[in-house]
Design a protein around this motif. Structure first.
Motif, PDB file in Angstrom:
ATOM      1  N   GLY A 134       2.271  -0.904   4.517  1.00  0.00           N
ATOM      2  CA  GLY A 134       1.004  -0.194   4.601  1.00  0.00           C
ATOM      3  C   GLY A 134      -0.134  -0.879   3.871  1.00  0.00           C
ATOM      4  N   LEU A 135      -0.011  -2.196   3.659  1.00  0.00           N
ATOM      5  CA  LEU A 135      -1.062  -2.938   2.972  1.00  0.00           C
ATOM      6  C   LEU A 135      -2.118  -3.456   3.935  1.00  0.00           C
ATOM      7  N   THR A 136      -1.783  -3.517   5.209  1.00  0.00           N
ATOM      8  CA  THR A 136      -2.719  -3.949   6.240  1.00  0.00           C
ATOM      9  C   THR A 136      -2.374  -3.248   7.545  1.00  0.00           C
ATOM     10  N   ASP A 137      -3.356  -3.107   8.401  1.00  0.00           N
ATOM     11  CA  ASP A 137      -3.102  -2.570   9.738  1.00  0.00           C
ATOM     12  C   ASP A 137      -3.488  -3.590  10.804  1.00  0.00           C
ATOM     13  N   GLN A 138      -3.670  -4.836  10.384  1.00  0.00           N
ATOM     14  CA  GLN A 138      -4.109  -5.882  11.293  1.00  0.00           C
ATOM     15  C   GLN A 138      -2.945  -6.788  11.703  1.00  0.00           C
ATOM     16  N   LYS A 139      -3.101  -7.460  12.837  1.00  0.00           N
ATOM     17  CA  LYS A 139      -2.114  -8.434  13.291  1.00  0.00           C
ATOM     18  C   LYS A 139      -2.680  -9.851  13.305  1.00  0.00           C
ATOM     19  N   ASP A 140      -3.987  -9.979  13.469  1.00  0.00           N
ATOM     20  CA  ASP A 140      -4.610 -11.295  13.416  1.00  0.00           C
ATOM     21  C   ASP A 140      -4.504 -11.839  11.990  1.00  0.00           C
ATOM     22  N   PRO A 141      -3.943 -13.044  11.805  1.00  0.00           N
ATOM     23  CA  PRO A 141      -3.711 -13.565  10.452  1.00  0.00           C
ATOM     24  C   PRO A 141      -4.961 -13.633   9.581  1.00  0.00           C
ATOM     25  N   VAL A 142      -6.102 -13.976  10.163  1.00  0.00           N
ATOM     26  CA  VAL A 142      -7.327 -14.067   9.368  1.00  0.00           C
ATOM     27  C   VAL A 142      -7.747 -12.685   8.876  1.00  0.00           C
ATOM     28  N   LEU A 173      12.019  -2.781  -2.017  1.00  0.00           N
ATOM     29  CA  LEU A 173      10.692  -2.292  -1.627  1.00  0.00           C
ATOM     30  C   LEU A 173      10.793  -1.083  -0.698  1.00  0.00           C
ATOM     31  N   TYR A 174      12.000  -0.603  -0.482  1.00  0.00           N
ATOM     32  CA  TYR A 174      12.231   0.437   0.516  1.00  0.00           C
ATOM     33  C   TYR A 174      11.400   1.688   0.250  1.00  0.00           C
ATOM     34  N   ARG A 175      11.173   2.012  -1.013  1.00  0.00           N
ATOM     35  CA  ARG A 175      10.432   3.236  -1.357  1.00  0.00           C
ATOM     36  C   ARG A 175       9.004   3.200  -0.821  1.00  0.00           C
ATOM     37  N   TRP A 176       8.468   1.978  -0.605  1.00  0.00           N
ATOM     38  CA  TRP A 176       7.092   1.853  -0.119  1.00  0.00           C
ATOM     39  C   TRP A 176       7.020   1.527   1.371  1.00  0.00           C
ATOM     40  N   CYS A 177       8.160   1.393   2.016  1.00  0.00           N
ATOM     41  CA  CYS A 177       8.175   1.006   3.429  1.00  0.00           C
ATOM     42  C   CYS A 177       7.762   2.187   4.299  1.00  0.00           C
ATOM     43  N   GLU A 178       6.721   2.018   5.076  1.00  0.00           N
ATOM     44  CA  GLU A 178       6.207   3.111   5.901  1.00  0.00           C
ATOM     45  C   GLU A 178       6.860   3.166   7.271  1.00  0.00           C
TER      46      GLU A 178
END
Length: 223
Positions: A165-173, A215-220
């Protein structure tokens, strides 16, 4: 069960994501205290070449190819002088070898002509070098001069960052832009290394080891 290609949920607030990124870094540093770049290199030129070769190829394979490559062509000038067929033959096992050989000759030509044979240490100049995008530039800037312009985003970093949940983008830039707002510049380099380590060991795209994931506790995307 966790989806290997999750659909991102609505992003949480920037302060929440910054707090989560900090916690993720701390957790992964405990697991990978010696995280570092896995591409073997002696200088900026060798790292640039190795990073170009790593596209759609494992670092392990690149590390098998580069010793012979740099023995045959130790400097940018040697890449310029070499018949492209010889470069292609040497890097063939890394895949997409024709395009990569063309990029390496182009990069060598630009660096010799405009930078006196030295790899530039500024993002604006690096991305003008043939075959060099922001990912490669950030790798070189971070590893050689410890001043990355942003987080290095490869497939592991993008995929795991979406799961967390740190980003919702797929484009690397766009992913890089979002992630770089979540931490100080001093964390850019290691954040990329840590997520790559985690992706290789635990959060694999096809068979993630969710039961062993710290990191499972933060995996959305967890069940």
């Amino acid at each position: 069960m966790v989806s290997s290609n999750p659909t991102p949920k609505k992003l949480k607030t920037l302060p929440t994501r910054r707090k989560r990124a900090k916690a993720v870094i701390a957790a992964l540093r405990e697991e990978f205290p010696d995280t570092k770049c896995s591409l073997i290199h002696q200088d900026a030129w060798q790292l640039l070449v190795a990073t170009v070769l790593s596209a759609q190829c494992t670092d392990a394979r690149v590390n098998m190819v580069t010793p012979e490559l740099f023995r045959l062509f130790p400097t940018p000038q040697h890449f310029i002088d070499a018949p492209i067929e010889e470069i292609e033959a040497t890097i063939r096992s890394t895949g997409f070898y024709r395009n990569k050989a063309k990029s390496l000759k182009g990069a060598a030509t630009r660096i010799m002509a405009e930078h006196d044979g030295q790899v530039p240490d500024q993002m604006a100049q690096l991305v003008k070098v043939p075959g060099v995008g922001r990912k490669t530039a950030n790798v070189v800037l971070g590893e050689i001069w410890n001043k990355p312009d942003g987080v290095v985003v490869d497939t592991h970093v993008g995929r795991i960052s979406r799961k967390l949940g740190l980003t919702d983008q797929k484009d690397p830039v766009k992913v890089e832009k979002q992630l770089s707002r979540l931490m100080p510049q001093s964390e850019y380099r290691d954040f990329g290394h840590l997520l790559i380590d985690h992706g290789r060991k635990t959060c694999r795209a096809r068979a993630p080891k969710c039961d062993a994931c710290n990191l499972y506790r933060w995996c959305e995307t967890r069940a």
